[in-house]
Design a protein around this motif. Structure first.
Motif, short mmCIF file in Angstrom:
data_model
loop_
_atom_site.label_atom_id
_atom_site.label_comp_id
_atom_site.label_asym_id
_atom_site.label_seq_id
_atom_site.Cartn_x
_atom_site.Cartn_y
_atom_site.Cartn_z
N GLU A 107 -6.96 -7.32 4.02
CA GLU A 107 -8.34 -6.81 4.04
C GLU A 107 -8.96 -7.02 2.66
O GLU A 107 -8.25 -6.96 1.65
CB GLU A 107 -8.36 -5.31 4.36
CG GLU A 107 -7.92 -4.95 5.77
CD GLU A 107 -8.91 -5.37 6.85
OE1 GLU A 107 -10.10 -5.59 6.51
OE2 GLU A 107 -8.50 -5.50 8.02
N PHE A 108 -10.26 -7.29 2.63
CA PHE A 108 -10.94 -7.50 1.35
C PHE A 108 -11.90 -6.35 1.07
O PHE A 108 -12.58 -5.87 1.97
CB PHE A 108 -11.70 -8.83 1.36
CG PHE A 108 -10.77 -10.02 1.37
CD1 PHE A 108 -10.29 -10.54 0.18
CD2 PHE A 108 -10.36 -10.58 2.57
CE1 PHE A 108 -9.42 -11.63 0.19
CE2 PHE A 108 -9.48 -11.66 2.59
CZ PHE A 108 -9.01 -12.18 1.40
N GLY A 109 -11.92 -5.90 -0.18
CA GLY A 109 -12.84 -4.83 -0.57
C GLY A 109 -12.21 -3.94 -1.63
O GLY A 109 -11.07 -4.15 -2.04
N GLN A 110 -12.99 -2.98 -2.10
CA GLN A 110 -12.53 -2.06 -3.15
C GLN A 110 -11.96 -0.81 -2.49
O GLN A 110 -12.66 -0.08 -1.79
CB GLN A 110 -13.71 -1.71 -4.06
CG GLN A 110 -13.54 -0.46 -4.90
CD GLN A 110 -12.76 -0.70 -6.18
OE1 GLN A 110 -13.08 -1.60 -6.95
NE2 GLN A 110 -11.72 0.08 -6.40
N ALA A 111 -10.66 -0.59 -2.71
CA ALA A 111 -10.01 0.57 -2.11
C ALA A 111 -10.00 1.75 -3.08
O ALA A 111 -9.82 1.56 -4.27
CB ALA A 111 -8.59 0.21 -1.73
N THR A 112 -10.20 2.95 -2.54
CA THR A 112 -10.15 4.16 -3.39
C THR A 112 -9.24 5.19 -2.71
O THR A 112 -9.37 5.44 -1.50
CB THR A 112 -11.57 4.77 -3.53
OG1 THR A 112 -12.45 3.74 -3.98
CG2 THR A 112 -11.59 5.91 -4.53
N PHE A 113 -8.32 5.76 -3.50
CA PHE A 113 -7.45 6.80 -2.95
C PHE A 113 -8.29 8.05 -2.65
O PHE A 113 -9.07 8.50 -3.51
CB PHE A 113 -6.36 7.17 -3.96
CG PHE A 113 -5.21 6.20 -3.96
CD1 PHE A 113 -4.18 6.30 -3.03
CD2 PHE A 113 -5.13 5.19 -4.92
CE1 PHE A 113 -3.11 5.41 -3.03
CE2 PHE A 113 -4.06 4.29 -4.93
CZ PHE A 113 -3.06 4.41 -3.98
N VAL A 114 -8.14 8.59 -1.46
CA VAL A 114 -8.79 9.87 -1.17
C VAL A 114 -7.78 11.01 -1.30
O VAL A 114 -8.13 12.14 -1.59
CB VAL A 114 -9.48 9.91 0.23
CG1 VAL A 114 -10.75 9.10 0.21
CG2 VAL A 114 -8.55 9.43 1.33
N ASP A 115 -6.52 10.71 -1.06
CA ASP A 115 -5.42 11.63 -1.40
C ASP A 115 -4.18 10.76 -1.60
O ASP A 115 -4.27 9.54 -1.55
CB ASP A 115 -5.22 12.71 -0.32
CG ASP A 115 -4.91 12.12 1.03
OD1 ASP A 115 -4.03 11.23 1.11
OD2 ASP A 115 -5.56 12.51 2.02
#
Ligand SMILES: Cc1cc2nc3c(=O)[nH]c(=O)nc-3n(C[C@H](O)[C@H](O)[C@H](O)COP(=O)(O)OP(=O)(O)OC[C@H]3O[C@@H](n4cnc5c(N)ncnc54)[C@H](O)[C@@H]3O)c2cc1C
Length: 482
Positions: A107-115
């Motif tokens: 997958e392409f994109g900016q990942a951000t941890f939510v937990d």
């Protein structure tokens, strides 16, 4: 397993995990897989260096007994085209299709941890038992007065310049800075290197680094060592950097400024603060098994701020696989870690150098062989450089440095010797093909051992047991009269 970053570390882990049967998600922020090494690092830099070296060889044809050639100037667009063509060939190996075939969902994109188990990507939530952060590093841009208003480039722009700059100022003198300084100088750019300390390539022993600097100086690179940068500004079509060396204030001008002053870990936007993960600007803190303080989150490659090389990222990827997939406690070990700076001549290293041994308070001896005494070097017209072997008190190799032609390849023999704990006598007695550069490896071991074999004690023993009669010829001390 979820992996953030599709560079050397992330790709190694993704392909290993998927092939071992783990359900694997690989997330890449950029448009394509491959990371810095493929797009802005190793591949474009080594392709550019090769082009620059060929141009340099042709310019110096007369040193090889060939006619002098008058060369037209370099069209950098053509050089950039060659760089892109090499990248596109390797890109196929690092393609989304290939990884999908291996079983990896990309997958392409900016990942951000939510937990600690979930990330948000393009508005969707993804969950994984194990995560790996392999987001790499970016050029570090120092806070220098005026730099935010002065246009500059980094390794991200340098391989796609529209034309060859007439002049270039390089800020920094690490491997990236020095490789580019020589390559652009050879292509025809007047290059100035600005460095804070009294040595280039500061991780290396000073004698080796100084020899590299001499080669570059002789080719026309101007070095400003022991300097502090006061400010930068635009000066018409040029840029100007004001530096201070002692009490002297110097203005250096150039068409382009290349900033190559180290690397910062890519941590922005990952949401690490909310995750309570240990990190600083240099990188994510990991233990010997590459686990962060959240034991199910691993980090590998440049993002840890440790050994920032592609082969380190690949090695660390393997360690993550062993720990995360096989659940076996494998630790990283950099004792015999090799690297190479691809100047001409190259400077390669494995294990400890003199600097490292001194810092660790280890007693050592250094053994040196010069390339000017290697027959193949002379035939090749490559006589600059030396090999330096560092032995500990028990006469075991602590490290090797090689400055010379193909040093990066020559050091590979030491990779096997040091990891395999091969005796120096085995290396010295093993037959190497003649004439090869590799004979220098055998020779440095032989030089160390010959001191023992040809000692007075051995000679006395042989004389006693086998009645050897000694010298048949004494050195002549004749005075020749005309
Ligand atoms: C000019 C230059 C020359 C070099 N030459 C050599 C060399 O000759 N030999 C050598 O061994 N090493 C060399 N290196 C170093 C080498 O490129 C790096 O050590 C290597 O690329 C590190 O691999 P990595 O996987 O850690 O990071 P990278 O290869 O940088 O991969 C990280 C990936 O993560 C992606 N990413 C970043 N943030 C996110 C996010 N939030 N979410 C998802 N994805 C993200 C990035 O887009 C990138 O694709 C060179 C580097 C440079 C700059």
């Amino acid at each position: 397993m979820g992996i953030l970053g599709g560079g050397a570390a992330g790709l190694t882990i993704a392909s290993g995990a998927a092939q071992l049967g783990a359900k694997t998600l690989l997330i890449e922020k950029g448009k394509e897989l491959g990371g810095d090494c493929l797009h802005f690092g190793c591949v474009p830099s080594k392709t550019l260096i090769r082009t620059a070296n060929v141009y340099h060889l042709i310019k110096n044809a007369k040193h090889f007994g060939l006619p002098q050639v008058d060369l037209p100037p370099v069209d950098f667009k053509e050089v950039a085209k060659r760089i892109q063509s090499v990248i596109s060939i390797i890109q196929k190996h690092d393609s989304e299709e290939r990884f999908c075939k291996l079983g990896v969902r990309v997958e392409f994109g900016q990942a951000t941890f939510v937990d600690e188990h979930n990330i948000l990507l393009n508005g969707e939530k993804y969950s994984s038992k194990t995560w790996v952060i392999a987001t790499g590093s970016s050029p570090s841009v120092p806070s220098i007065e005026g730099l935010d208003k002065t246009p500059y480039i980094t390794n991200r722009e340098i391989y796609s310049l529209e034309r060859l700059p007439k002049t270039m100022i390089v800020l920094g003198a690490g491997p990236i800075a020095i490789e580019m300084a020589q390559a652009f100088c050879r292509l025809g750019t007047k290059v100035s290197v600005i460095q804070r300390s009294d040595q280039i390539l500061t991780k290396e022993d000073k004698d080796m680094a100084d020899q590299v600097m001499k080669v570059l100086s002789d080719e026309g690179v101007a070095f400003y060592l022991n300097t502090s940068v006061i400010n930068t500004m635009e000066a018409g079509s040029e840029k100007e950097i004001t530096i201070k060396r002692g009490e002297e204030v110097i203005n250096v001008r150039g068409e382009i400024i290349l900033v190559a002053m180290g690397r910062d870990a890519n941590l922005n936007g990952l949401g690490l603060k909310d995750l309570d993960l240990d990190f600083d600007r240099a990188g994510i803190k990991v233990d010997h098994r590459l686990r962060t303080n959240q034991k199910h989150i691993f980090a590998a490659g440049d993002v840890t701020g440790e050994y920032q090389f592609t082969h380190a990222a690949g090695y660390e990827g393997g360690v993550v696989i062993t720990n995360a997939i096989f659940h076996l406690p494998r630790r990283v070990d950099y004792t015999f870690f090799p690297w190479c700076t691809y100047t001409d001549p190259e400077l390669a290293s494995i294990g400890m150098n003199e600097k490292g041994a001194k810092a660790a308070g280890i007693k050592y001896s250094a053994w040196i062989e010069e390339f000017k005494d290697n027959d193949r070097s002379l035939a090749e017209g490559e006589h600059i450089g030396k090999i330096k072997m560092i032995l500990d008190e028990r006469e075991k190799p602590l490290g090797i440095q090689i400055l010379g032609p193909h040093a990066g390849d020559l050091v590979s023999e030491w990779v096997a010797i040091m990891n395999g704990k091969v005796k120096l006598s085995t290396l010295a007695s093993a037959v190497h093909p003649y004439p090869t550069l590799g004979e220098i490896n055998k020779r440095v071991a032989g030089t160390f051992l010959s001191g023992k074999i040809f000692s007075e004690r051995i000679k006395k023993g042989l004389k006693f047991f086998f009645n050897l009669k000694g010298r048949a010829c004494e050195p002549l001390n004749r005075v020749i009269t005309p």
